[in-house]
Structure formats: C-alpha cells, structure tokens
Write a protein that holds these residues in place. Structure first.
Motif, PDB file in Angstrom:
ATOM      1  N   ILE A  31      10.322   9.014   5.020  1.00 16.36           N
ATOM      2  CA  ILE A  31      10.394   7.914   5.989  1.00 16.36           C
ATOM      3  C   ILE A  31       9.117   7.069   5.915  1.00 16.36           C
ATOM      4  O   ILE A  31       9.173   5.839   5.910  1.00 16.36           O
ATOM      5  N   GLY A  32       7.967   7.721   5.831  1.00 17.60           N
ATOM      6  CA  GLY A  32       6.705   6.985   5.728  1.00 17.60           C
ATOM      7  C   GLY A  32       6.622   6.142   4.472  1.00 17.60           C
ATOM      8  O   GLY A  32       6.204   4.977   4.516  1.00 17.60           O
ATOM      9  N   ILE A  33       7.027   6.689   3.349  1.00 12.64           N
ATOM     10  CA  ILE A  33       6.986   5.929   2.091  1.00 12.64           C
ATOM     11  C   ILE A  33       7.980   4.777   2.131  1.00 12.64           C
ATOM     12  O   ILE A  33       7.686   3.677   1.654  1.00 12.64           O
ATOM     13  N   SER A  34       9.140   5.010   2.711  1.00 14.60           N
ATOM     14  CA  SER A  34      10.107   3.915   2.794  1.00 14.60           C
ATOM     15  C   SER A  34       9.616   2.804   3.723  1.00 14.60           C
ATOM     16  O   SER A  34       9.888   1.624   3.472  1.00 14.60           O
ATOM     17  N   LEU A  35       8.887   3.154   4.779  1.00 11.01           N
ATOM     18  CA  LEU A  35       8.304   2.119   5.645  1.00 11.01           C
ATOM     19  C   LEU A  35       7.267   1.290   4.896  1.00 11.01           C
ATOM     20  O   LEU A  35       7.233   0.063   5.018  1.00 11.01           O
ATOM     21  N   ILE A  36       6.425   1.968   4.140  1.00  8.46           N
ATOM     22  CA  ILE A  36       5.430   1.239   3.350  1.00  8.46           C
ATOM     23  C   ILE A  36       6.118   0.329   2.349  1.00  8.46           C
ATOM     24  O   ILE A  36       5.754  -0.836   2.175  1.00  8.46           O
ATOM     25  N   PHE A  37       7.128   0.860   1.681  1.00 12.57           N
ATOM     26  CA  PHE A  37       7.844   0.079   0.672  1.00 12.57           C
ATOM     27  C   PHE A  37       8.598  -1.092   1.302  1.00 12.57           C
ATOM     28  O   PHE A  37       8.695  -2.160   0.708  1.00 12.57           O
ATOM     29  N   HIS A  38       9.089  -0.894   2.509  1.00 11.41           N
ATOM     30  CA  HIS A  38       9.831  -1.959   3.196  1.00 11.41           C
ATOM     31  C   HIS A  38       8.916  -3.117   3.586  1.00 11.41           C
ATOM     32  O   HIS A  38       9.279  -4.279   3.445  1.00 11.41           O
ATOM     33  N   PHE A  39       7.726  -2.801   4.079  1.00 15.43           N
ATOM     34  CA  PHE A  39       6.834  -3.847   4.562  1.00 15.43           C
ATOM     35  C   PHE A  39       5.992  -4.485   3.466  1.00 15.43           C
ATOM     36  O   PHE A  39       5.583  -5.629   3.595  1.00 15.43           O
ATOM     37  N   ASP A  40       5.710  -3.757   2.402  1.00 11.84           N
ATOM     38  CA  ASP A  40       4.879  -4.310   1.337  1.00 11.84           C
ATOM     39  C   ASP A  40       5.404  -3.833  -0.011  1.00 11.84           C
ATOM     40  O   ASP A  40       5.073  -2.754  -0.481  1.00 11.84           O
ATOM     41  N   SER A  41       6.239  -4.641  -0.626  1.00 13.82           N
ATOM     42  CA  SER A  41       6.833  -4.255  -1.909  1.00 13.82           C
ATOM     43  C   SER A  41       6.024  -4.758  -3.102  1.00 13.82           C
ATOM     44  O   SER A  41       6.491  -4.699  -4.227  1.00 13.82           O
ATOM     45  N   SER A  42       4.804  -5.237  -2.867  1.00 14.21           N
ATOM     46  CA  SER A  42       3.993  -5.727  -3.977  1.00 14.21           C
ATOM     47  C   SER A  42       3.456  -4.582  -4.839  1.00 14.21           C
ATOM     48  O   SER A  42       3.057  -4.797  -5.973  1.00 14.21           O
ATOM     49  N   PHE A  43       3.465  -3.371  -4.288  1.00 15.94           N
ATOM     50  CA  PHE A  43       2.995  -2.215  -5.041  1.00 15.94           C
ATOM     51  C   PHE A  43       4.174  -1.369  -5.516  1.00 15.94           C
ATOM     52  O   PHE A  43       4.149  -0.141  -5.468  1.00 15.94           O
ATOM     53  N   LYS A  44       5.212  -2.025  -5.985  1.00 11.35           N
ATOM     54  CA  LYS A  44       6.460  -1.370  -6.339  1.00 11.35           C
ATOM     55  C   LYS A  44       6.272  -0.300  -7.418  1.00 11.35           C
ATOM     56  O   LYS A  44       6.729   0.829  -7.260  1.00 11.35           O
ATOM     57  N   ILE A  45       5.592  -0.625  -8.496  1.00  9.12           N
ATOM     58  CA  ILE A  45       5.405   0.328  -9.595  1.00  9.12           C
ATOM     59  C   ILE A  45       4.555   1.508  -9.137  1.00  9.12           C
ATOM     60  O   ILE A  45       4.859   2.658  -9.456  1.00  9.12           O
ATOM     61  N   GLY A  46       3.527   1.246  -8.370  1.00  7.17           N
ATOM     62  CA  GLY A  46       2.676   2.317  -7.878  1.00  7.17           C
ATOM     63  C   GLY A  46       3.419   3.267  -6.959  1.00  7.17           C
ATOM     64  O   GLY A  46       3.238   4.490  -7.023  1.00  7.17           O
ATOM     65  N   ILE A  47       4.265   2.731  -6.109  1.00  8.97           N
ATOM     66  CA  ILE A  47       5.037   3.578  -5.199  1.00  8.97           C
ATOM     67  C   ILE A  47       6.060   4.394  -5.977  1.00  8.97           C
ATOM     68  O   ILE A  47       6.253   5.582  -5.711  1.00  8.97           O
ATOM     69  N   ILE A  48       6.703   3.780  -6.958  1.00  3.93           N
ATOM     70  CA  ILE A  48       7.674   4.516  -7.773  1.00  3.93           C
ATOM     71  C   ILE A  48       6.982   5.644  -8.537  1.00  3.93           C
ATOM     72  O   ILE A  48       7.480   6.774  -8.580  1.00  3.93           O
ATOM     73  N   LEU A  49       5.838   5.360  -9.141  1.00  7.76           N
ATOM     74  CA  LEU A  49       5.091   6.415  -9.833  1.00  7.76           C
ATOM     75  C   LEU A  49       4.589   7.472  -8.857  1.00  7.76           C
ATOM     76  O   LEU A  49       4.521   8.656  -9.197  1.00  7.76           O
ATOM     77  N   GLY A  50       4.263   7.052  -7.642  1.00  7.70           N
ATOM     78  CA  GLY A  50       3.831   7.988  -6.621  1.00  7.70           C
ATOM     79  C   GLY A  50       4.953   8.885  -6.128  1.00  7.70           C
ATOM     80  O   GLY A  50       4.703   9.921  -5.524  1.00  7.70           O
ATOM     81  N   VAL A  51       6.188   8.504  -6.372  1.00  9.95           N
ATOM     82  CA  VAL A  51       7.328   9.352  -6.040  1.00  9.95           C
ATOM     83  C   VAL A  51       7.709  10.246  -7.225  1.00  9.95           C
ATOM     84  O   VAL A  51       8.077  11.408  -7.046  1.00  9.95           O
ATOM     85  N   ILE A  52       7.601   9.723  -8.429  1.00  8.81           N
ATOM     86  CA  ILE A  52       7.955  10.500  -9.614  1.00  8.81           C
ATOM     87  C   ILE A  52       6.930  11.615  -9.877  1.00  8.81           C
ATOM     88  O   ILE A  52       7.308  12.732 -10.243  1.00  8.81           O
ATOM     89  N   SER A  53       5.674  11.331  -9.670  1.00 10.22           N
ATOM     90  CA  SER A  53       4.621  12.307  -9.952  1.00 10.22           C
ATOM     91  C   SER A  53       4.765  13.597  -9.152  1.00 10.22           C
ATOM     92  O   SER A  53       4.679  14.694  -9.726  1.00 10.22           O
TER      93      SER A  53
END
Length: 125
Positions: A31-53
């Motif tokens: 839920i926290g990561i989705s909130l961050i991704f919802h409000f600021d999608s400029s770090f899309k690649i970083g968030i995706i890598l932060g989920v895959i790692s």
C-alpha cells in the motif's frame, strides 16, 4: 517488501501453509509503495527495480535455507562469491557499453570512503 515476497514464495517452495498475518502485515508495504507510485511516477524505473530486487532477495534467502541443510555453509558461500564475481565480470562490458565511464577504478577519496565503509560495516559491527 522482501517480507511480502517471502510470505508468498516460502509456502510455494517449501509446501507449507500460507500465514495470513504475514501477508496482511506485508500488504501495508505494498500500500505504501502504491501510494508513492500514485503521487509521484517520475521514479518509475527505480520503484519497479525496488520491487523486483526484494523478490530475488527473498528467493535467495529461501533457497539458501534449503542448501544449508544439505551442504556446508562455507562451501555455499564460496560458490556464491565465485559465481557473483564471474557474473559481474561478464556483465561489466555490457554495463560500460550503455553507461560509459572514464575509469572503473575509484579515486583516492572514494577509496578512503570504501575502506571506512568496509571497516565500520563489516569489521566493527
């Protein structure tokens, strides 16, 4: 995030019962990561890598637990370090092709920082 993936992968790999409490508590991270991704999608690649790692980290932990039951931990560590070194060595030319650098060796300032980091994070802790 790794706890979420461990709560999912561990029952699948080890054929144990899924613990609902672990899934619910780990769901707060999602839920926290989705909130961050919802409000600021400029770090899309970083968030995706932060989920895959963490997914790979949890798989590593689960399979390492299985290996330690059968083999000596020093032998496992030896093979992990050798394969990591060989794997990174093979990927270095590809990385340098896409992200060219003047030198791959650290300068004096960064070398001092590396020794400080290695000393405090591995020797003194």
């Amino acid at each position: 995030m790794a706890s979420f993936f461990t709560a999912i992968f561990d029952p699948l790999i080890n054929r144990t019962k899924i613990k609902v409490s672990e899934l619910l508590l780990s769901g707060l991270t999602i839920i926290g990561i989705s909130l961050i991704f919802h409000f600021d999608s400029s770090f899309k690649i970083g968030i995706i890598l932060g989920v895959i790692s963490p997914a790979f980290a949890s798989l590593y932990t689960i399979y390492n637990q299985k290996l330690v039951r059968t083999y000596d931990s020093k032998l496992i560590n030896y093979y992990q370090m050798i394969s990591g070194t060989v794997g990174l060595r093979l990927m270095l030319p590809i990385y340098l092709h896409y992200f060219p650098e003047k030198s791959i060796f650290p300068d004096l300032k960064n070398t001092i920082y590396l020794f400080l980091l290695a000393g405090f994070c591995t020797v003194f802790i």
